[in-house]
Enzyme design. Structure first.
Site, PDB file in Angstrom:
ATOM      1  N   GLU A  98       0.846  -1.203   0.000  1.00  0.00           N
ATOM      2  CA  GLU A  98       0.000   0.000   0.000  1.00  0.00           C
ATOM      3  C   GLU A  98       0.881   1.253   0.000  1.00  0.00           C
ATOM      4  OE1 GLU A  98      -2.658   1.405  -0.578  1.00  0.00           O
ATOM      5  OE2 GLU A  98      -4.054   1.346   1.105  1.00  0.00           O
ATOM      6  N   ASP A  99       0.344   2.343  -0.535  1.00  0.00           N
ATOM      7  CA  ASP A  99       1.097   3.603  -0.516  1.00  0.00           C
ATOM      8  C   ASP A  99       1.026   4.281   0.853  1.00  0.00           C
ATOM      9  OD1 ASP A  99      -1.618   4.117  -0.809  1.00  0.00           O
ATOM     10  OD2 ASP A  99      -1.398   5.537  -2.463  1.00  0.00           O
ATOM     11  N   ASP A 102      -4.160   5.884   6.063  1.00  0.00           N
ATOM     12  CA  ASP A 102      -4.654   7.132   6.634  1.00  0.00           C
ATOM     13  C   ASP A 102      -5.683   6.782   7.719  1.00  0.00           C
ATOM     14  OD1 ASP A 102      -4.942   9.949   6.766  1.00  0.00           O
ATOM     15  OD2 ASP A 102      -6.602   9.899   5.371  1.00  0.00           O
ATOM     16  N   PHE A 151      -0.605  16.244   3.900  1.00  0.00           N
ATOM     17  CA  PHE A 151      -1.062  15.702   2.615  1.00  0.00           C
ATOM     18  C   PHE A 151       0.156  15.545   1.712  1.00  0.00           C
ATOM     19  CE2 PHE A 151      -2.741  15.462  -1.610  1.00  0.00           C
ATOM     20  CZ  PHE A 151      -3.762  14.545  -1.436  1.00  0.00           C
ATOM     21  N   ARG A 164       2.031  11.697  -9.384  1.00  0.00           N
ATOM     22  CA  ARG A 164       2.382  10.312  -9.033  1.00  0.00           C
ATOM     23  C   ARG A 164       3.811   9.987  -9.475  1.00  0.00           C
ATOM     24  NH1 ARG A 164      -2.268   7.552  -7.463  1.00  0.00           N
ATOM     25  NH2 ARG A 164      -4.221   8.139  -8.485  1.00  0.00           N
TER      26      ARG A 164
HETATM   27  P1  5GP Z   1      -7.816   5.490   4.152  1.00  0.00           P
HETATM   28  O1  5GP Z   1      -8.854   4.517   3.683  1.00  0.00           O
HETATM   29  O2  5GP Z   1      -6.710   4.851   4.960  1.00  0.00           O
HETATM   30  O3  5GP Z   1      -8.406   6.660   4.864  1.00  0.00           O
HETATM   31  O4  5GP Z   1      -7.208   6.148   2.864  1.00  0.00           O
HETATM   32  C1  5GP Z   1      -6.229   5.529   2.117  1.00  0.00           C
HETATM   33  C2  5GP Z   1      -6.128   6.217   0.788  1.00  0.00           C
HETATM   34  O5  5GP Z   1      -6.362   7.630   0.880  1.00  0.00           O
HETATM   35  C3  5GP Z   1      -4.710   6.066   0.254  1.00  0.00           C
HETATM   36  O6  5GP Z   1      -4.560   4.847  -0.436  1.00  0.00           O
HETATM   37  C4  5GP Z   1      -4.599   7.302  -0.610  1.00  0.00           C
HETATM   38  O7  5GP Z   1      -5.125   7.036  -1.879  1.00  0.00           O
HETATM   39  C5  5GP Z   1      -5.459   8.347   0.077  1.00  0.00           C
HETATM   40  N1  5GP Z   1      -4.655   9.237   0.922  1.00  0.00           N
HETATM   41  C6  5GP Z   1      -4.643   9.302   2.264  1.00  0.00           C
HETATM   42  N2  5GP Z   1      -3.766  10.235   2.701  1.00  0.00           N
HETATM   43  C7  5GP Z   1      -3.185  10.753   1.592  1.00  0.00           C
HETATM   44  C8  5GP Z   1      -2.175  11.748   1.389  1.00  0.00           C
HETATM   45  O8  5GP Z   1      -1.601  12.370   2.290  1.00  0.00           O
HETATM   46  N3  5GP Z   1      -1.846  12.008   0.096  1.00  0.00           N
HETATM   47  C9  5GP Z   1      -2.432  11.363  -0.957  1.00  0.00           C
HETATM   48  N4  5GP Z   1      -2.021  11.688  -2.177  1.00  0.00           N
HETATM   49  N5  5GP Z   1      -3.381  10.422  -0.795  1.00  0.00           N
HETATM   50  C10 5GP Z   1      -3.753  10.118   0.470  1.00  0.00           C
END
Ligand code: 5GP
Length: 174
Positions: A98-99, A102, A151, A164
């Site tokens: 995973e990237d 959050d 962010f 990206r």
């Molecule tokens: P979660 O379901 O954990 O809230 O969100 C995960 C997804 O939200 C990540 O895979 C990503 O696509 C997006 N996301 C969350 N934080 C960031 C951030 O700081 N920057 C970017 N570009 N995407 C984020």
């Protein structure tokens, strides 16, 4: 090459070095075993490329794409699978690549979704972790870097589908 966006948090060299360390850790944890790496589209692909090169085990790869809808600050956020894994994961060692984690909503869903395929194990390897934002009880097993509530873009992560391709992780100043 795209221009510098915001402040550089992690350079390509730092990320590659961390991938190498985690690859060694994964190799120790799965000694002699095959691993199925499941990359999350689209953000996870750049980190996936580094991690897969750092793991000496036999590996196979596949991808999954999931999107989370609704309020990002709500635990009731609905997640939808947009592209499913094609591989048979029965009795496989799965590591989700995973990237960023959050709130954890997307990853919690993906992990339980893949667990339904009866793999031998499911772990998570994320480039970035924002623990202060967590709303779901999901924890990555292998973490590149913990960050504050910023962010971030680059290294696979986008802002409106852009950035990206930046070869570093930067953050956009609010
Ligand atoms: P979660 O379901 O954990 O809230 O969100 C995960 C997804 O939200 C990540 O895979 C990503 O696509 C997006 N996301 C969350 N934080 C960031 C951030 O700081 N920057 C970017 N570009 N995407 C984020």
């Amino acid at each position: 090459m795209a221009e510098i966006i915001g402040k550089v948090l992690f350079t390509e060299e730092q990320i590659r070095q961390r991938a190498k360390e985690l690859g060694e850790q994964i190799a120790r944890d799965y000694e002699g075993e095959e691993i199925y790496l499941i990359g999350t589209l689209k953000g996870g692909i750049v980190w996936m490329a580094d991690i897969m090169k750092a793991i000496p085990n036999d590996t196979k790869i596949d991808f999954i794409c999931a999107s989370s809808y609704g309020s990002g600050t709500s635990t009731t956020g609905v997640v939808k699978i947009k592209k499913d894994v094609e591989a048979d994961l029965f009795n496989k060692n799965v590591i989700i690549i995973e990237d960023i984690v959050d709130t954890g909503t997307t990853l919690k869903f993906i992990k339980s979704y893949l667990a339904e395929r009866n793999p031998k194990s499911v772990k998570i390897c994320t480039l970035l972790d924002k623990p202060s934002r967590r709303l779901c009880d999901v924890q990555a097993d292998y973490i590149g870097f913990e960050i504050d509530n910023l962010f971030v873009v680059g290294y696979g992560l986008d802002y409106d589908q852009k950035y990206r391709n930046l070869p570093y992780v930067g953050y956009i100043e609010g």
